[in-house]
Design a protein around this motif. Structure first.
Motif, mmCIF file in Angstrom:
data_model
loop_
_atom_site.group_PDB
_atom_site.id
_atom_site.type_symbol
_atom_site.label_atom_id
_atom_site.label_comp_id
_atom_site.label_asym_id
_atom_site.label_seq_id
_atom_site.Cartn_x
_atom_site.Cartn_y
_atom_site.Cartn_z
ATOM 1 N N GLU A 1 -3.000 -9.116 1.736
ATOM 2 C CA GLU A 1 -3.636 -9.988 0.813
ATOM 3 C C GLU A 1 -3.740 -9.383 -0.415
ATOM 4 O O GLU A 1 -3.973 -8.178 -0.624
ATOM 5 C CB GLU A 1 -4.918 -10.708 1.240
ATOM 6 N N PRO A 2 -3.693 -9.957 -1.524
ATOM 7 C CA PRO A 2 -3.872 -9.549 -2.922
ATOM 8 C C PRO A 2 -5.349 -9.103 -3.176
ATOM 9 O O PRO A 2 -5.847 -10.040 -2.960
ATOM 10 C CB PRO A 2 -3.313 -10.443 -4.133
ATOM 11 N N SER A 3 -5.701 -8.216 -3.732
ATOM 12 C CA SER A 3 -7.048 -7.741 -3.935
ATOM 13 C C SER A 3 -7.510 -8.870 -5.410
ATOM 14 O O SER A 3 -6.937 -9.055 -6.144
ATOM 15 C CB SER A 3 -7.089 -6.365 -4.825
ATOM 16 N N PRO A 4 -8.673 -9.098 -4.990
ATOM 17 C CA PRO A 4 -9.409 -9.994 -5.907
ATOM 18 C C PRO A 4 -9.841 -9.378 -7.431
ATOM 19 O O PRO A 4 -10.365 -10.031 -8.163
ATOM 20 C CB PRO A 4 -10.412 -10.753 -5.121
ATOM 21 N N LEU A 5 -9.999 -7.869 -7.164
ATOM 22 C CA LEU A 5 -10.480 -7.291 -8.256
ATOM 23 C C LEU A 5 -9.247 -6.771 -9.308
ATOM 24 O O LEU A 5 -8.285 -6.519 -8.807
ATOM 25 C CB LEU A 5 -11.265 -6.030 -7.620
ATOM 26 N N VAL B 1 -8.762 -2.429 -0.734
ATOM 27 C CA VAL B 1 -9.458 -2.071 0.573
ATOM 28 C C VAL B 1 -8.679 -2.621 1.785
ATOM 29 O O VAL B 1 -7.992 -3.502 1.495
ATOM 30 C CB VAL B 1 -11.063 -2.385 0.487
ATOM 31 N N VAL B 2 -9.074 -1.806 2.951
ATOM 32 C CA VAL B 2 -8.923 -2.678 4.152
ATOM 33 C C VAL B 2 -10.096 -3.607 4.668
ATOM 34 O O VAL B 2 -11.083 -3.173 4.811
ATOM 35 C CB VAL B 2 -8.351 -1.782 5.435
ATOM 36 N N ARG B 3 -9.756 -4.983 4.782
ATOM 37 C CA ARG B 3 -10.936 -5.802 5.088
ATOM 38 C C ARG B 3 -11.343 -5.554 6.349
ATOM 39 O O ARG B 3 -10.751 -5.072 7.042
ATOM 40 C CB ARG B 3 -10.348 -7.448 4.696
ATOM 41 N N GLU C 1 -5.376 -4.882 1.707
ATOM 42 C CA GLU C 1 -5.155 -5.533 0.410
ATOM 43 C C GLU C 1 -4.339 -4.632 -0.305
ATOM 44 O O GLU C 1 -3.920 -3.407 -0.179
ATOM 45 C CB GLU C 1 -6.511 -5.494 -0.693
ATOM 46 N N TRP C 2 -3.334 -5.357 -1.503
ATOM 47 C CA TRP C 2 -2.523 -4.614 -2.170
ATOM 48 C C TRP C 2 -2.812 -5.268 -3.814
ATOM 49 O O TRP C 2 -3.666 -6.326 -4.059
ATOM 50 C CB TRP C 2 -1.023 -5.073 -1.841
ATOM 51 N N HIS D 1 1.265 -0.657 -3.084
ATOM 52 C CA HIS D 1 2.659 -1.551 -3.601
ATOM 53 C C HIS D 1 2.549 -2.842 -3.007
ATOM 54 O O HIS D 1 1.933 -3.061 -1.787
ATOM 55 C CB HIS D 1 3.808 -0.680 -3.439
ATOM 56 N N LYS D 2 3.128 -3.968 -3.500
ATOM 57 C CA LYS D 2 3.280 -5.207 -2.997
ATOM 58 C C LYS D 2 4.115 -4.996 -1.852
ATOM 59 O O LYS D 2 4.942 -4.538 -1.837
ATOM 60 C CB LYS D 2 3.815 -6.405 -3.940
ATOM 61 N N PRO D 3 3.645 -5.692 -0.606
ATOM 62 C CA PRO D 3 4.122 -5.433 0.749
ATOM 63 C C PRO D 3 5.531 -6.618 1.056
ATOM 64 O O PRO D 3 5.628 -7.301 0.070
ATOM 65 C CB PRO D 3 3.148 -5.836 1.762
ATOM 66 N N LYS D 4 6.246 -6.087 1.998
ATOM 67 C CA LYS D 4 7.239 -7.203 2.128
ATOM 68 C C LYS D 4 6.786 -8.429 2.628
ATOM 69 O O LYS D 4 5.514 -8.414 3.156
ATOM 70 C CB LYS D 4 8.323 -6.607 3.306
ATOM 71 N N GLU D 5 7.624 -9.637 2.606
ATOM 72 C CA GLU D 5 7.244 -11.021 2.769
ATOM 73 C C GLU D 5 6.651 -10.850 4.329
ATOM 74 O O GLU D 5 5.445 -11.626 4.531
ATOM 75 C CB GLU D 5 8.070 -11.823 2.625
#
Length: 399
Positions: A304-308, A30-32, A38-39, A295-299
Motif C-alpha cells: 500500500e502507498p504510504s499516507p505520509l 513501514v510494515v503495517r 508500505e511504499w 520502490h513502487k512494487p509490482k502489481e
C-alpha cells in the motif's frame, strides 16, 4: 555534461544515502500491523556545480528531498486559504522545498554579512538574484513522473499484459468559461483512457475517488521547461529565471519513446522557432543501481502507498512530515489544520517568507498572482500548447 552516466549514478548514491541515513520515528514507509508493506516515491533536487578545473568532476550537492504519492481533492481549495499543500507527489514537494531554500538563501545574502551561497548571488544592479556561473539543477526520482511520460512503464509493470480499456464515461466538471454559462469540461483522470497518449492528465487516483484536478507531474514538468522552477513568490526575486536541466531516472524504468513524446514532441517542438519564447530542454540521465528500500512494487505484490510525505531541506537539516497536506497529527477533516499545523512550504507561509525580502503590494494571493503578467502569459502559451488544461479551483487568502 561528459560522463552523464557516472554523474547519474553518483547522484543516486548520494541522494539515497542521505535518505537512508535519516533516523526518524515517523515519516518513512513501514510494515503495517497486518503485515502489509508500505511504499512511496522519493525525489530530490540536486545542485550540479562545475569546478574550475575541467578535469575535476562536478560537485554534487543534494538540496531537497521529499516522498509522497497523494493529491488532495479539488474541493478542499474552498477552505484551504493557502494553508494546505494540495499536491503531495514527491517531485512537486521537492520543487516546493527548493523554492523555500532559494528564498532562504536570498535572506541570508541580505542579512548575513559575507554570506557566500553555493548556488546563487546578488545581481550586479542589486535588483534581484541569479544563479552562479556553472550551477545547474537535476531532479532525481525513484519512479518516472506520473502522467504521459510513464505510460509504457505502467504497461511493463502490469501482471496482466492485455490492453487497458478506456473509461466508459470520461470524468468531468462544470466550469464557467469567460464568465458565460457553465460548460462541461472533460478530464482525463490519471490512468484512465490509457490508449490516449500525449494528453494532459490529472493525478492518478481510483475511479471512485473525488477529483483532484491537480495535473500530472509529467504535465507540470513540461510547463516548467517554459516557466522555470521558481514559483509565483520566488519568481519576483529571479528575473532571469531558474530552470531544471536534468532528470535522473533508473535505467530499467526509462522508456525513451514516452519521454521524448511527453517533453519534446508534444511541447518543445511545438514551441520551436517562436522568437519570444526560450523553453529550456530537460535532459535525462540514467543510473543503474540504488539501495532505496521503498520502490513502487509490482502489481501482483501486496503493498500500500504510504499516507505520509517526508520533507527534508538537506543543507538546513530541516525536516517535516505531512499527512493530508498538513503537519502529521494536525489534520481536521473538511477544515483547516489545528493551530500551527500548516507546513512551512504552504503558500501562506511562503508569502510570509518572501515579505522579508520584498513588499508584495497586494491584499490577496490571487491579486498578486494576477500581477505577474509576463509569467501568466507564458503559462497560458504552455497550457494552450499542451491542450485540455482545466484549471483547479481558486485558493485565495489575504496577504
Amino acid at each position: 555534461m561528459e560522463n552523464g552516466e557516472d554523474i547519474a549514478q553518483k547522484i543516486a548514491d548520494l541522494v539515497v544515502e542521505s535518505f537512508n541515513g535519516l533516523k526518524l520515528k515517523s515519516g518513512k514507509p513501514v510494515v503495517r500491523s497486518n503485515g502489509v508493506k508500505e511504499w512511496t516515491v522519493m525525489a530530490s533536487i540536486v545542485a550540479i556545480i562545475d569546478q574550475k578545473d575541467d578535469d575535476i568532476e562536478p560537485k554534487i550537492v543534494p538540496l531537497t528531498m521529499a516522498t509522497g504519492v497523494k493529491a488532495l481533492p479539488d474541493k478542499i481549495r474552498s477552505y484551504s486559504k493557502g494553508r494546505l499543500v494540495h499536491d503531495l507527489h514527491a517531485e512537486i514537494l521537492a520543487l516546493r522545498l527548493f523554492n523555500w531554500y532559494l528564498v532562504q538563501e536570498c535572506i541570508r545574502i541580505k542579512d548575513e554579512l559575507g554570506y557566500n551561497s553555493s548556488v546563487i548571488e546578488r545581481m550586479a544592479n542589486g535588483e534581484g538574484y541569479k544563479l552562479k556561473a556553472g550551477v545547474s539543477f537535476g531532479l532525481f526520482i525513484t519512479e518516472p513522473p506520473c502522467g504521459d511520460s510513464s505510460m509504457q512503464h505502467l504497461v511493463t509493470e502490469k501482471e496482466d499484459s492485455s490492453p487497458w480499456v478506456d473509461e466508459k464515461e470520461p470524468s468531468s466538471k462544470r466550469q464557467k468559461v469567460d464568465g458565460q454559462q457553465e460548460s462541461k469540461i472533460d478530464i482525463s483522470r490519471g490512468r484512465g483512457n490509457f490508449g490516449k497518449l500525449g494528453i494532459v492528465r490529472t493525478k492518478p487516483g481510483r475511479s471512485d475517488s473525488q477529483i483532484t484536478l491537480s495535473k500530472s507531474c509529467s504535465d507540470k514538468l513540461c510547463i516548467k521547461q517554459l516557466l522555470g522552477i521558481t514559483n509565483s513568490f520566488s519568481s519576483v526575486l529571479f528575473p532571469e529565471g531558474v530552470f531544471l536541466d536534468y532528470m535522473i531516472l533508473q535505467r530499467k524504468k526509462y522508456h525513451e519513446v514516452d519521454m521524448k513524446r511527453c517533453f519534446q514532441s508534444r511541447f518543445l517542438d511545438l514551441l520551436e522557432g517562436k522568437e519570444t519564447l526560450h523553453p529550456h530542454p530537460l535532459k535525462i540521465l540514467l543510473y543503474d543501481q540504488d539501495h532505496y528500500e521503498f520502490h513502487k512494487p509490482k502489481e501482483k505484490d501486496v503493498a500500500e502507498p504510504s499516507p505520509l510525505s517526508l520533507l527534508y531541506v538537506i543543507p538546513e537539516k530541516k525536516i517535516q512530515v505531512l499527512q493530508n497536506g498538513v503537519r502529521n497529527g494536525t489534520y481536521i477533516k473538511n477544515s483547516l489544520p489545528r493551530k500551527g499545523g500548516e507546513s512551512f512550504i504552504c503558500n501562506w507561509h511562503l508569502s510570509n517568507q518572501i515579505r522579508s525580502l520584498k513588499s508584495l503590494g497586494y491584499t490577496s494571493y490571487l491579486e498578486f498572482k494576477a500581477s505577474l503578467v509576463a509569467r501568466n502569459d507564458l503559462k497560458k502559451i504552455g497550457t494552450t500548447t499542451l491542450g485540455n488544461w482545466n484549471p483547479t479551483s481558486n485558493d485565495d487568502f489575504e496577504l
